[in-house]
Design a protein around this motif. Structure first.
Motif, PDB file in Angstrom:
ATOM      1  N   THR A  82     -13.892   6.193  -2.084  1.00  0.00           N
ATOM      2  CA  THR A  82     -14.345   6.773  -3.342  1.00  0.00           C
ATOM      3  C   THR A  82     -13.613   8.088  -3.595  1.00  0.00           C
ATOM      4  OG1 THR A  82     -16.160   8.018  -2.336  1.00  0.00           O
ATOM      5  CG2 THR A  82     -16.643   5.770  -3.070  1.00  0.00           C
ATOM      6  N   ALA A  83     -13.480   8.430  -4.864  1.00  0.00           N
ATOM      7  CA  ALA A  83     -12.790   9.675  -5.219  1.00  0.00           C
ATOM      8  C   ALA A  83     -13.506  10.890  -4.674  1.00  0.00           C
ATOM      9  CB  ALA A  83     -12.675   9.767  -6.750  1.00  0.00           C
ATOM     10  N   ALA A 120     -13.599  -1.781  -7.377  1.00  0.00           N
ATOM     11  CA  ALA A 120     -13.148  -0.545  -8.022  1.00  0.00           C
ATOM     12  C   ALA A 120     -11.844  -0.736  -8.791  1.00  0.00           C
ATOM     13  CB  ALA A 120     -12.961   0.558  -6.980  1.00  0.00           C
ATOM     14  N   SER A 130      -9.036   1.924 -10.084  1.00  0.00           N
ATOM     15  CA  SER A 130      -8.651   3.321  -9.890  1.00  0.00           C
ATOM     16  C   SER A 130      -7.294   3.594 -10.532  1.00  0.00           C
ATOM     17  CB  SER A 130      -8.572   3.664  -8.393  1.00  0.00           C
ATOM     18  OG  SER A 130      -9.778   3.382  -7.720  1.00  0.00           O
ATOM     19  N   TYR A 131      -7.150   4.797 -11.052  1.00  0.00           N
ATOM     20  CA  TYR A 131      -5.858   5.247 -11.578  1.00  0.00           C
ATOM     21  C   TYR A 131      -5.478   6.547 -10.886  1.00  0.00           C
ATOM     22  CZ  TYR A 131      -2.422   7.611 -14.437  1.00  0.00           C
ATOM     23  OH  TYR A 131      -1.307   8.307 -14.836  1.00  0.00           O
ATOM     24  N   GLN A 173      -7.072  11.446  -9.443  1.00  0.00           N
ATOM     25  CA  GLN A 173      -7.425  10.059  -9.679  1.00  0.00           C
ATOM     26  C   GLN A 173      -8.741   9.983 -10.441  1.00  0.00           C
ATOM     27  OE1 GLN A 173      -8.845   9.107  -5.245  1.00  0.00           O
ATOM     28  NE2 GLN A 173      -9.467   7.471  -6.657  1.00  0.00           N
ATOM     29  N   GLN A 227     -11.885   6.854 -11.113  1.00  0.00           N
ATOM     30  CA  GLN A 227     -12.287   5.602 -10.477  1.00  0.00           C
ATOM     31  C   GLN A 227     -13.575   5.086 -11.104  1.00  0.00           C
ATOM     32  OE1 GLN A 227     -13.561   5.866  -6.260  1.00  0.00           O
ATOM     33  NE2 GLN A 227     -12.086   4.243  -5.853  1.00  0.00           N
ATOM     34  N   GLY A 260     -14.051  11.004  -9.901  1.00  0.00           N
ATOM     35  CA  GLY A 260     -12.712  11.508 -10.131  1.00  0.00           C
ATOM     36  C   GLY A 260     -12.403  12.670  -9.213  1.00  0.00           C
TER      37      GLY A 260
END
Length: 412
Positions: free
Chosen positions: A124-125, A182, A184-185, A197, A199, A224
């Motif tokens: 996770t972010a 998820a 994500s970027y 990022q 998410q 994020g």
């Protein structure tokens, strides 16, 4: 960790001119150490003073680094585009258990000048700062106390609200350390030291048209992280929100924010982190005082350092987590402090011996467990160390804990 690319001769013949555009890497860690844990509890009835100790000695597979086996690969698509995959499984080398799943990470991604889009199970972010700015990298008895407490909150509250989320628990957590489903970027790496990022994890629940609370968003994660690094400096801010229940009467979310940083002075590298986690929940019946909404809070601080010593590294950290009850009860708050020391001696680039010890002190360990039937998890004995899961004897209040690891780690 050095990871060696494995491209077989047969694959080379089959791939032909595409060989230079593709890669496959096998990597992993095998860690084994002897760990000992001991907790001391006393009776919270002043008329009946008593003391109880619980202890356990185990062969643990993650005293310095989590044992794992993974495969990752990339393919150059041309035009600046690349596709990649990453499959990583936990190893139970202490018992010889085989690979049951790729629960540590299971992703496929597309990257280019725009950044990276990643799909699947991943960190996770909001977890990254708990690990990156921990001298012990969230392993062994020295694990960041903030991370241990947050892990217990997420897993135990998920179980309390209807069972496991996101495909089940991994490494003792649920939607804290990792999340399934998820999207994500990640920002591209050429932004002058800035990175980050966002998410979103799909809850994947079925929508039913004639139900007022449908679809349930239980299992959804949104988060994020944004940071900046330049030479020896690194700092990052992160936020994450995990939905445990979304009904109007019994909604519950865990909201996590943290700020971490590090600076490498050469002779010493220093770390620091601030964290605030809120367990926000509603109830169909009023809490004491008439409120239908409760927000328990866990405030954490951690400071640490790494000191290179020849072929080795001295590690140290001090952390404190304070629980603040959402009902403002004067006897409902509590705190726990943790001091950890460790040393890692590198025998080679891939092999190391290690030893760690930590001491924990708990204030108000009973922590008013009768409030709405919710025991603040910062003080439950399973939260003291990553393992084992002690059971609290009725009428006893945890006061202190001691743990140590010593072992051998090999990476490949």
């Amino acid at each position: 960790m050095k990871k060696r690319s494995l491209i077989a001769a047969a694959a080379a013949l089959a791939a032909g001119p595409c060989l230079a555009q593709s890669s496959l890497t096998l990597f992993g860690v095998v860690d084994a150490g002897v760990s000992h844990y001991r907790t001391t509890s006393t009776s919270y009835n002043p008329l009946r003073p008593a003391e109880q100790r619980q202890s356990q000695t185990v062969l643990s597979p993650s005293g310095n680094a989590s044992s794992r086996l993974g495969f990752r690969g990339t393919e150059d698509l041309g035009g600046g585009l690349a596709v990649g995959f990453w499959l990583e499984a936990p190893l139970n080398n202490d018992t010889g258990g085989g690979i049951a799943n790729f629960g540590r990470r299971s992703t496929v991604s597309l990257s280019g000048t725009f950044g990276e889009v990643r799909l699947g199970r991943d960190y996770t972010a909001s977890f990254w700062n708990d690990a990156v700015f921990d001298p012990f990298i969230v392993n062994g008895v020295g694990t960041n106390l903030i991370a241990v407490v947050n892990s217990n909150i997420a897993a135990s509250r998920a179980l309390a609200t209807g069972g496991l989320l996101n495909g089940g628990l991994s490494a003792g957590t649920d939607s804290y350390l990792r999340t399934s489903n998820a999207v994500s970027y990640f920002l591209p790496p050429n932004l002058g030291g800035f990175y980050g990022q966002v998410q979103y994890a799909l809850h994947e629940n079925t929508k039913v048209s004639n139900l007022p609370d449908s679809p349930s968003t239980r299992g959804r994660y949104v988060g994020g992280r944004m940071g900046w690094t330049n030479g020896p400096a690194d700092v990052a801010l992160a936020y994450g929100e995990s939905t445990l229940s979304s009904t109007a009467a019994l909604g519950e979310k865990i909201k996590s924010m943290n700020l971490g940083g590090s600076y490498d002075f050469g002779p010493v590298k220093v770390f620091g982190e601030w964290s605030r986690v809120r367990d926000v929940r509603n109830s169909a019946t009023a809490f004491p005082g008439g409120s239908l909404r409760l927000s328990d809070r866990y405030d954490g601080l951690m400071a640490g350092l790494n000191v290179p010593l020849g072929a080795g590294m001295l590690r140290a950290s001090y952390a404190r987590v304070r629980f603040v009850n959402g009902l403002d009860l004067p006897d409902g708050n509590a705190s726990v402090n943790k001091l950890a020391l460790g040393y890692v001696h590198n025998l080679s680039k891939r092999t190391a011996l290690y030893a760690s010890v930590s001491r924990i002190h708990i204030a108000n360990g009973r922590n008013n467990p009768t409030v709405m039937g919710v025991t603040p998890l910062v003080l439950s004995l399973p939260a003291i160390f990553p393992q084992p899961g002690y059971a609290t004897t009725a009428g006893m209040q945890p006061r202190s804990a001691l743990g140590y690891d010593f072992g051998l780690r090999v990476s490949f």
